[in-house]
Design a protein around this motif. Structure first.
Motif, short mmCIF file in Angstrom:
data_model
loop_
_atom_site.label_atom_id
_atom_site.label_comp_id
_atom_site.label_asym_id
_atom_site.label_seq_id
_atom_site.Cartn_x
_atom_site.Cartn_y
_atom_site.Cartn_z
N LEU A 1 0.84 -1.21 0.00
CA LEU A 1 0.00 0.00 0.00
C LEU A 1 0.87 1.25 0.00
CD1 LEU A 1 -2.66 -1.08 2.67
CD2 LEU A 1 -2.70 -1.44 0.19
N ARG A 2 0.36 2.31 -0.57
CA ARG A 2 1.04 3.61 -0.51
C ARG A 2 0.25 4.51 0.42
NH1 ARG A 2 2.13 7.05 -5.07
NH2 ARG A 2 -0.10 6.89 -5.51
N VAL A 3 0.93 5.13 1.38
CA VAL A 3 0.28 6.10 2.27
C VAL A 3 0.90 7.46 1.96
CG1 VAL A 3 -0.09 6.80 4.67
CG2 VAL A 3 -0.14 4.37 4.05
N VAL A 4 0.07 8.40 1.52
CA VAL A 4 0.57 9.68 1.02
C VAL A 4 -0.05 10.82 1.84
CG1 VAL A 4 0.72 11.19 -1.00
CG2 VAL A 4 0.70 8.70 -1.31
N GLY A 5 0.80 11.66 2.40
CA GLY A 5 0.30 12.84 3.11
C GLY A 5 0.05 13.98 2.12
N SER A 6 -0.89 14.84 2.46
CA SER A 6 -1.22 15.94 1.54
C SER A 6 -1.73 17.13 2.34
CB SER A 6 -2.31 15.47 0.57
OG SER A 6 -2.43 16.35 -0.52
N THR A 7 -1.26 18.31 2.00
CA THR A 7 -1.71 19.52 2.69
C THR A 7 -1.99 20.64 1.69
OG1 THR A 7 -0.81 19.17 4.89
CG2 THR A 7 -0.83 21.42 4.12
N MET A 8 -3.20 21.20 1.79
CA MET A 8 -3.61 22.33 0.95
C MET A 8 -3.29 22.05 -0.51
SD MET A 8 -5.08 24.46 3.06
CE MET A 8 -5.15 26.09 2.35
N GLY A 9 -2.79 23.04 -1.24
CA GLY A 9 -2.44 22.88 -2.64
C GLY A 9 -1.67 24.10 -3.08
N THR A 10 -1.11 24.02 -4.27
CA THR A 10 -0.31 25.14 -4.76
C THR A 10 -1.21 26.21 -5.37
OG1 THR A 10 -0.10 24.19 -6.96
CG2 THR A 10 1.57 23.55 -5.34
N ARG A 11 -0.60 27.37 -5.65
CA ARG A 11 -1.33 28.43 -6.33
C ARG A 11 -1.81 27.93 -7.70
NH1 ARG A 11 -1.03 32.59 -9.83
NH2 ARG A 11 -1.73 34.63 -9.09
N ASP A 12 -0.94 27.18 -8.40
CA ASP A 12 -1.32 26.67 -9.72
C ASP A 12 -2.49 25.69 -9.62
OD1 ASP A 12 0.63 28.17 -10.89
OD2 ASP A 12 2.02 26.50 -11.26
N GLU A 13 -2.49 24.87 -8.56
CA GLU A 13 -3.63 23.94 -8.39
C GLU A 13 -4.92 24.72 -8.10
OE1 GLU A 13 -1.23 19.97 -6.83
OE2 GLU A 13 -1.65 21.59 -5.42
N LEU A 14 -4.81 25.82 -7.33
CA LEU A 14 -6.00 26.63 -7.08
C LEU A 14 -6.49 27.26 -8.39
CD1 LEU A 14 -8.10 27.84 -5.20
CD2 LEU A 14 -6.47 29.64 -4.60
N ALA A 15 -5.56 27.71 -9.23
CA ALA A 15 -5.96 28.27 -10.53
C ALA A 15 -6.68 27.21 -11.37
CB ALA A 15 -4.73 28.80 -11.27
N ALA A 16 -6.16 25.98 -11.34
CA ALA A 16 -6.79 24.91 -12.12
C ALA A 16 -8.18 24.58 -11.56
CB ALA A 16 -5.90 23.67 -12.10
N LEU A 17 -8.31 24.59 -10.23
CA LEU A 17 -9.62 24.33 -9.60
C LEU A 17 -10.63 25.41 -10.01
CD1 LEU A 17 -11.55 22.99 -7.57
CD2 LEU A 17 -10.36 24.23 -5.74
N LEU A 18 -10.18 26.67 -10.01
CA LEU A 18 -11.08 27.76 -10.43
C LEU A 18 -11.52 27.57 -11.88
CD1 LEU A 18 -9.12 30.67 -8.72
CD2 LEU A 18 -11.50 30.09 -8.24
N ARG A 19 -10.57 27.16 -12.74
CA ARG A 19 -10.93 26.91 -14.15
C ARG A 19 -11.92 25.75 -14.26
NH1 ARG A 19 -5.48 27.76 -15.11
NH2 ARG A 19 -5.05 25.52 -15.22
N LEU A 20 -11.67 24.70 -13.47
CA LEU A 20 -12.57 23.54 -13.51
C LEU A 20 -13.99 23.96 -13.15
CD1 LEU A 20 -13.11 20.42 -13.57
CD2 LEU A 20 -12.49 20.40 -11.17
N CYS A 21 -14.13 24.74 -12.08
CA CYS A 21 -15.47 25.18 -11.66
C CYS A 21 -16.09 26.07 -12.74
CB CYS A 21 -15.39 25.94 -10.33
SG CYS A 21 -14.95 24.89 -8.94
N ASP A 22 -15.28 26.97 -13.28
CA ASP A 22 -15.78 27.91 -14.29
C ASP A 22 -16.28 27.16 -15.53
OD1 ASP A 22 -16.26 30.47 -15.40
OD2 ASP A 22 -14.34 30.41 -16.45
N GLN A 23 -15.47 26.17 -15.98
CA GLN A 23 -15.77 25.54 -17.26
C GLN A 23 -16.76 24.40 -17.16
OE1 GLN A 23 -11.86 24.48 -18.68
NE2 GLN A 23 -11.23 26.63 -18.79
N SER A 24 -16.79 23.70 -16.02
CA SER A 24 -17.61 22.49 -15.93
C SER A 24 -18.95 22.72 -15.25
CB SER A 24 -16.85 21.42 -15.15
OG SER A 24 -16.75 21.84 -13.80
N GLY A 25 -19.09 23.86 -14.56
CA GLY A 25 -20.33 24.07 -13.80
C GLY A 25 -20.29 23.44 -12.41
#
Ligand SMILES: NC(=O)c1ccc[n+]([C@@H]2O[C@H](COP(=O)([O-])OP(=O)(O)OC[C@H]3O[C@@H](n4cnc5c(N)ncnc54)[C@H](OP(=O)(O)O)[C@@H]3O)[C@@H](O)[C@H]2O)c1
Length: 324
Positions: free
Chosen positions: A264-288
């Motif tokens: 198994l792989r156990v991966v820690g993750s915290t928040m996200g980068t500015r670029d990931e936030l930009a991509a999330l905003l685009r996803l919401c904008d484009q996909s509804g």
């Protein structure tokens, strides 16, 4: 300006440490700007802060809040990336050892104004309301990175999300479905399980700890001790557990035999980068795709929102609106 802040720290009764009222306006440092906050969202992080996790007495009073959507000094509608790092750091901001989130070292967003580094501003898509945009920088960004950067999942794979109604877990369900995953959810409460399927499009919902029909490719964990063992048991050999939180405690039995024997792989993750936030905003904008909002309250009712979160009485985000 009006703001809500941690006046004390209280591990047992975090709401008693909360106060609201007048605070000095922020003084932006060089390369920082002031943002008029129009909407901000509640995160479990705010409860942790009032309990004294990640916040020390000497930093009090500290204005709470990580999330903000508002208007910058030039009149632009913006979303604020909440990860404040060392300006000399290059690369993934979430791995900067000197990073902090707004409200940890710098005053947060539960206020009429917040000061942030200019580089932390992103344009708010016109298609998103301030209330919707305010949900994205913490819970939704964390969910985005867990699913699309850390998990290795591909469309058609099956993911288990622990928790039905949380801010991060509702984001995981909606984003997972938008990406073509089969999404399974666990929840303690039947009404929340039903909502996850009927309103968010989860493919199935199970009681916490229930045996699943088959093992999954990845599990998204924010609950911690209460669900950790079930998360490990639910993974197929070679599957991935992505963990970004431990609401019910950070020290479950590690079950090392299961981890190494099944690869198994156990991966820690915290928040996200500015670029990931930009991509999330685009996803919401484009996909509804839109954030799941439980309720919208004026910031003056901050205590009601925190009480609902402390009681586990939420399905999605609490958003606070702010009058200038
Ligand atoms: N690392 C990061 O960058 C990051 C970012 C965001 C959040 N987090 C962390 O992730 C956690 C969740 O944050 P959030 O803002 O989404 O909080 P939240 O909205 O309060 O959600 C809490 C979730 O935990 C579940 N839960 C709580 N107690 C449980 C129990 N005893 N058994 C099973 N499930 C239980 C709830 O399940 P039900 O739906 O069944 O009520 C709900 O889904 C917090 O610990 C937070 O600090 C970390």
């Amino acid at each position: 300006m009006f703001a809500a802040y941690a006046a004390r720290l209280d591990a047992r009764d975090p709401l008693s440490a909360l106060e609201w009222g007048e605070r000095p306006e922020p003084e932006p440092a060089p390369d920082w700007v002031r943002v008029d906050v129009r909407a901000t969202a509640l995160n479990h992080h705010d409860l942790w802060s009032l309990r004294g996790v990640g916040l020390a007495e000497k930093q009090l009073p500290m204005i709470l809040g990580c999330d903000a959507a508002g208007v910058d000094e030039d009149g632009n509608e913006v979303v604020v990336h909440a990860v404040v790092g060392d300006p000399h750091w290059r690369g993934d901001e979430t791995l900067d050892p000197r990073r902090s989130l707004l409200s940890e070292r710098h005053p947060g967003t539960f206020a009429q104004q917040v000061a942030v580094p200019r580089a932390n501003l992103l344009p708010k898509p016109a298609s998103l309301s301030f209330e919707e945009a305010a949900c994205l920088p913490t819970s939704w960004l964390t969910a985005y990175r867990m699913l699309f950067t850390q998990s290795g999942l591909r469309p058609g794979d099956t993911v288990l999300v622990q928790g039905a109604g949380g801010g991060v877990s509702t984001a995981l369900v909606v984003l997972g479905k938008a990406a073509g995953l089969r999404v399974w959810v666990t929840g303690r409460d039947e009404a929340k399980r039903t909502r996850a399927v009927d309103k968010l499009g989860a493919d199935a919902a199970f009681e916490s700890g229930a045996r699943l029909p088959e093992r999954v490719d990845a599990v998204m964990e924010t609950v911690g001790e209460a669900t950790w063992s079930h998360s490990l048991k639910s993974l197929r050999p070679g599957g991935t557990l992505v963990c970004s939180g431990a609401t019910t405690g950070p020290n479950p039995p590690a079950e090392l035999n299961r981890i190494f024997y099944l690869g198994l792989r156990v991966v820690g993750s915290t928040m996200g980068t500015r670029d990931e936030l930009a991509a999330l905003l685009r996803l919401c904008d484009q996909s509804g795709v839109r954030p799941v909002i439980d309720r919208v309250l004026p910031l003056s009712q901050v205590k009601d929102g925190l009480a609902a979160m402390a009681d586990g009485d939420l399905f999605g985000k609490v958003v606070f609106t702010v009058q200038s």
